[in-house]
Design a protein around this motif. Structure first.
Motif, mmCIF file in Angstrom:
data_model
loop_
_atom_site.group_PDB
_atom_site.id
_atom_site.type_symbol
_atom_site.label_atom_id
_atom_site.label_comp_id
_atom_site.label_asym_id
_atom_site.label_seq_id
_atom_site.Cartn_x
_atom_site.Cartn_y
_atom_site.Cartn_z
ATOM 1 N N LYS A 144 0.829 -1.200 0.000
ATOM 2 C CA LYS A 144 0.000 0.000 0.000
ATOM 3 C C LYS A 144 0.872 1.262 0.000
ATOM 4 C CE LYS A 144 -3.950 -2.034 2.410
ATOM 5 N NZ LYS A 144 -4.853 -1.922 3.579
ATOM 6 N N ASP A 145 1.939 1.238 0.788
ATOM 7 C CA ASP A 145 2.842 2.393 0.850
ATOM 8 C C ASP A 145 3.517 2.638 -0.493
ATOM 9 O OD1 ASP A 145 2.189 2.810 3.491
ATOM 10 O OD2 ASP A 145 4.001 1.858 4.293
ATOM 11 N N GLU A 146 3.898 1.562 -1.183
ATOM 12 C CA GLU A 146 4.560 1.723 -2.484
ATOM 13 C C GLU A 146 3.628 2.382 -3.489
ATOM 14 O OE1 GLU A 146 6.686 -1.658 -4.059
ATOM 15 O OE2 GLU A 146 7.241 -2.338 -2.056
ATOM 16 N N VAL A 147 2.352 1.993 -3.483
ATOM 17 C CA VAL A 147 1.387 2.625 -4.380
ATOM 18 C C VAL A 147 1.234 4.100 -4.024
ATOM 19 C CG1 VAL A 147 -1.034 2.700 -5.078
ATOM 20 C CG2 VAL A 147 0.119 0.496 -4.832
ATOM 21 N N ARG A 148 1.030 4.382 -2.743
ATOM 22 C CA ARG A 148 0.816 5.769 -2.297
ATOM 23 C C ARG A 148 2.018 6.646 -2.647
ATOM 24 N NH1 ARG A 148 -2.705 8.470 1.546
ATOM 25 N NH2 ARG A 148 -3.861 6.522 1.441
ATOM 26 N N GLU A 149 3.208 6.144 -2.432
ATOM 27 C CA GLU A 149 4.410 6.936 -2.713
ATOM 28 C C GLU A 149 4.553 7.235 -4.201
ATOM 29 O OE1 GLU A 149 7.300 4.463 -0.892
ATOM 30 O OE2 GLU A 149 6.701 5.018 1.156
ATOM 31 N N LEU A 150 4.235 6.252 -5.045
ATOM 32 C CA LEU A 150 4.289 6.503 -6.484
ATOM 33 C C LEU A 150 3.246 7.541 -6.893
ATOM 34 C CD1 LEU A 150 4.830 2.907 -7.923
ATOM 35 C CD2 LEU A 150 6.484 4.769 -7.881
ATOM 36 N N LEU A 151 2.043 7.481 -6.307
ATOM 37 C CA LEU A 151 1.000 8.445 -6.620
ATOM 38 C C LEU A 151 1.357 9.856 -6.146
ATOM 39 C CD1 LEU A 151 -2.289 6.462 -5.834
ATOM 40 C CD2 LEU A 151 -1.419 7.144 -8.077
ATOM 41 N N GLY A 153 4.357 11.071 -6.326
ATOM 42 C CA GLY A 153 5.487 11.570 -7.098
ATOM 43 C C GLY A 153 6.846 11.244 -6.511
ATOM 44 N N GLN A 154 6.897 10.306 -5.574
ATOM 45 C CA GLN A 154 8.182 9.928 -4.994
ATOM 46 C C GLN A 154 8.897 8.913 -5.890
ATOM 47 O OE1 GLN A 154 8.207 8.984 -0.768
ATOM 48 N NE2 GLN A 154 6.161 9.867 -0.540
ATOM 49 N N LEU A 155 10.212 8.962 -5.849
ATOM 50 C CA LEU A 155 11.011 7.941 -6.519
ATOM 51 C C LEU A 155 11.191 6.764 -5.573
ATOM 52 C CD1 LEU A 155 13.896 9.882 -8.330
ATOM 53 C CD2 LEU A 155 11.967 8.698 -9.376
ATOM 54 N N PRO A 156 10.885 5.555 -6.021
ATOM 55 C CA PRO A 156 11.101 4.400 -5.150
ATOM 56 C C PRO A 156 12.588 4.135 -4.967
ATOM 57 C CG PRO A 156 10.460 3.675 -7.331
ATOM 58 C CD PRO A 156 10.341 5.178 -7.334
ATOM 59 N N VAL A 283 8.379 4.774 -17.271
ATOM 60 C CA VAL A 283 9.344 5.727 -16.723
ATOM 61 C C VAL A 283 10.764 5.333 -17.127
ATOM 62 C CG1 VAL A 283 7.849 6.173 -14.742
ATOM 63 C CG2 VAL A 283 9.676 4.478 -14.540
ATOM 64 N N PRO A 284 11.682 6.297 -17.231
ATOM 65 C CA PRO A 284 13.081 5.953 -17.453
ATOM 66 C C PRO A 284 13.657 5.207 -16.243
ATOM 67 C CG PRO A 284 12.664 8.261 -17.983
ATOM 68 C CD PRO A 284 11.460 7.754 -17.261
ATOM 69 N N ALA A 285 14.461 4.205 -16.511
ATOM 70 C CA ALA A 285 15.067 3.414 -15.444
ATOM 71 C C ALA A 285 16.434 2.926 -15.910
ATOM 72 C CB ALA A 285 14.175 2.238 -15.065
ATOM 73 N N ARG A 286 17.235 2.465 -14.968
ATOM 74 C CA ARG A 286 18.569 1.940 -15.286
ATOM 75 C C ARG A 286 18.712 0.557 -14.669
ATOM 76 N NH1 ARG A 286 21.348 5.852 -13.503
ATOM 77 N NH2 ARG A 286 21.681 5.050 -11.397
ATOM 78 N N ARG A 295 20.692 -4.659 -10.132
ATOM 79 C CA ARG A 295 20.051 -3.523 -9.465
ATOM 80 C C ARG A 295 19.226 -2.749 -10.491
ATOM 81 N NH1 ARG A 295 22.487 1.085 -5.484
ATOM 82 N NH2 ARG A 295 21.405 2.902 -6.340
ATOM 83 N N LEU A 296 18.016 -2.363 -10.073
ATOM 84 C CA LEU A 296 17.136 -1.559 -10.910
ATOM 85 C C LEU A 296 16.887 -0.224 -10.229
ATOM 86 C CD1 LEU A 296 15.228 -1.308 -13.397
ATOM 87 C CD2 LEU A 296 13.420 -2.258 -11.938
ATOM 88 N N ASP A 297 17.225 0.863 -10.928
ATOM 89 C CA ASP A 297 16.998 2.210 -10.419
ATOM 90 C C ASP A 297 15.925 2.899 -11.251
ATOM 91 O OD1 ASP A 297 19.334 3.046 -8.377
ATOM 92 O OD2 ASP A 297 20.176 1.725 -9.907
ATOM 93 N N ILE A 298 14.885 3.411 -10.600
ATOM 94 C CA ILE A 298 13.851 4.202 -11.261
ATOM 95 C C ILE A 298 14.333 5.647 -11.276
ATOM 96 C CG2 ILE A 298 11.421 4.843 -11.291
ATOM 97 C CD1 ILE A 298 12.014 1.809 -11.576
ATOM 98 N N LEU A 299 14.367 6.264 -12.461
ATOM 99 C CA LEU A 299 15.012 7.566 -12.605
ATOM 100 C C LEU A 299 14.043 8.748 -12.628
ATOM 101 C CD1 LEU A 299 17.689 6.598 -15.295
ATOM 102 C CD2 LEU A 299 17.882 6.536 -12.792
ATOM 103 N N GLU A 300 12.776 8.494 -12.905
ATOM 104 C CA GLU A 300 11.780 9.565 -12.905
ATOM 105 C C GLU A 300 10.506 9.075 -12.235
ATOM 106 O OE1 GLU A 300 10.880 11.376 -16.629
ATOM 107 O OE2 GLU A 300 12.981 11.848 -17.100
ATOM 108 N N PRO A 301 9.725 9.993 -11.661
ATOM 109 C CA PRO A 301 8.482 9.587 -10.992
ATOM 110 C C PRO A 301 7.367 9.284 -11.985
ATOM 111 C CG PRO A 301 8.720 11.964 -10.894
ATOM 112 C CD PRO A 301 10.001 11.435 -11.503
#
Length: 311
Positions: A144-151, A153-156, A283-286, A295-301
């Motif tokens: 639930k927190d992961e969904v809320r944080e993405l909504l 605009g936070q970067l995971p 979203v852009p990711a690396r 390792r997966l990095d999310i680069l934009e919200p």
């Protein structure tokens, strides 16, 4: 397609419940999910009277498409009632012009993958591959927190501890979801380009030989040679251990990836189970894969972070 970010979710914005695929298996799961969303502070807009269940479909194709298109006019934030099956049948009925104006976010996974990828291609939407309504009363607080944080605009945080099947590093658009649903979009106007993309996948109740066939189709359609990287989630269900076709899934994937230079990782906690990871789409990711792991990095919200839920 130009991608314009939706604003972050504000507390007064309703969460539109859409049913583009199958109905809930039981009314109890639906009510439990809706009640849990309300208890977690989401204002819900849901009108079940718009739909008349048709067996494995939540309504006729016309009803489900109209219900989705009407939801577009009320809110930027949509959550699928359930996956199952049905999105493929209504992709040609979606009002992509309205979707481009709305620039919203669709939350869901499994069959909802088809609609998320089509909205990315034709309307520039970034989506969330996350829980559907009928799961909300059963998932843990972390999901639930992961969904809320993405909504909001936070970067995971980076996803670490993945296992490297093939080394390398690539930055590209993160696209993916249910593998068999993605393959069913091949040859249609609803599949986005995978040129340089990072593809994440999962599936359920697919025997090893059928997983092999899905990858063969990705190869034959020219998609594998376009990829920038591959992130393998979890393949679950009784058919994965079918005695007639038992093979290690990683062995199958390594065989198809071997002719390419892009990185491949496995061990992503993502599939038809929970708790699982919640992932953004579009979203852009690396992706980094080496001897020490992946390792997966999310680069934009997913949404524009300039608005805060607390403002």
């Amino acid at each position: 397609m130009k991608h314009t970010l939706a604003p972050a979710w504000p507390p007064d914005q309703p969460l539109g419940i859409v049913a583009p695929a199958s109905p809930p298996r039981t009314p109890e799961r639906q009510e439990r999910g809706l009640n849990a969303l309300a208890a977690d502070g989401y204002s819900i807009h849901w009108d079940p009277g718009q739909l008349t269940s048709h067996g494995y479909l939540a309504g006729s194709d016309k009803q489900r498409a109209e219900q989705f298109n009407q939801a577009l006019t009320r809110t930027k934030f949509l959550m699928a009632l359930r996956g199952g099956y049905g999105c493929l049948r209504i992709l040609n009925r979606i009002d992509y012009t309205a979707a481009r104006r709305t620039q919203g976010v669709l939350i869901g996974y499994s069959d909802i993958t088809a609609l998320q990828l089509s909205l990315f291609k034709h309307a520039g939407w970034r989506s969330i591959s996350g829980p559907v309504v009928v799961e909300w009363g059963e998932i843990n607080a972390a999901m639930k927190d992961e969904v809320r944080e993405l909504l909001e605009g936070q970067l995971p945080p980076p996803i670490e501890g993945l296992q490297t099947l093939q080394g390398g590093q690539c930055t590209g658009t993160l696209l993916g979801g249910n593998l068999s649903t993605i393959v069913r979009l091949i040859g249609s106007p609803y599949l986005p380009s995978f040129q340089g993309a990072l593809l994440f996948i999962e599936d359920v109740n697919e025997a090893a030989y059928r997983i092999d066939a899905l990858f063969a189709q990705l190869k034959n359609a020219g998609i594998l040679k376009e990829l920038g990287g591959l992130i393998v989630g979890t393949f679950t269900g009784k058919d994965i251990n079918d005695e007639r076709s038992r093979r290690d899934v990683n062995e199958i994937i390594t065989g198809y990836a071997g002719g390419h230079t892009w990185p491949v990782v496995t061990g992503l906690t993502y599939g038809h189970f929970f708790p699982r990871r919640v992932l953004p789409i579009g979203v852009p990711a690396r992706l980094t894969a080496n001897i020490n792991g992946g390792r997966l990095d999310i680069l934009e919200p997913v949404v524009h972070p300039r608005f805060s839920r607390n403002k």
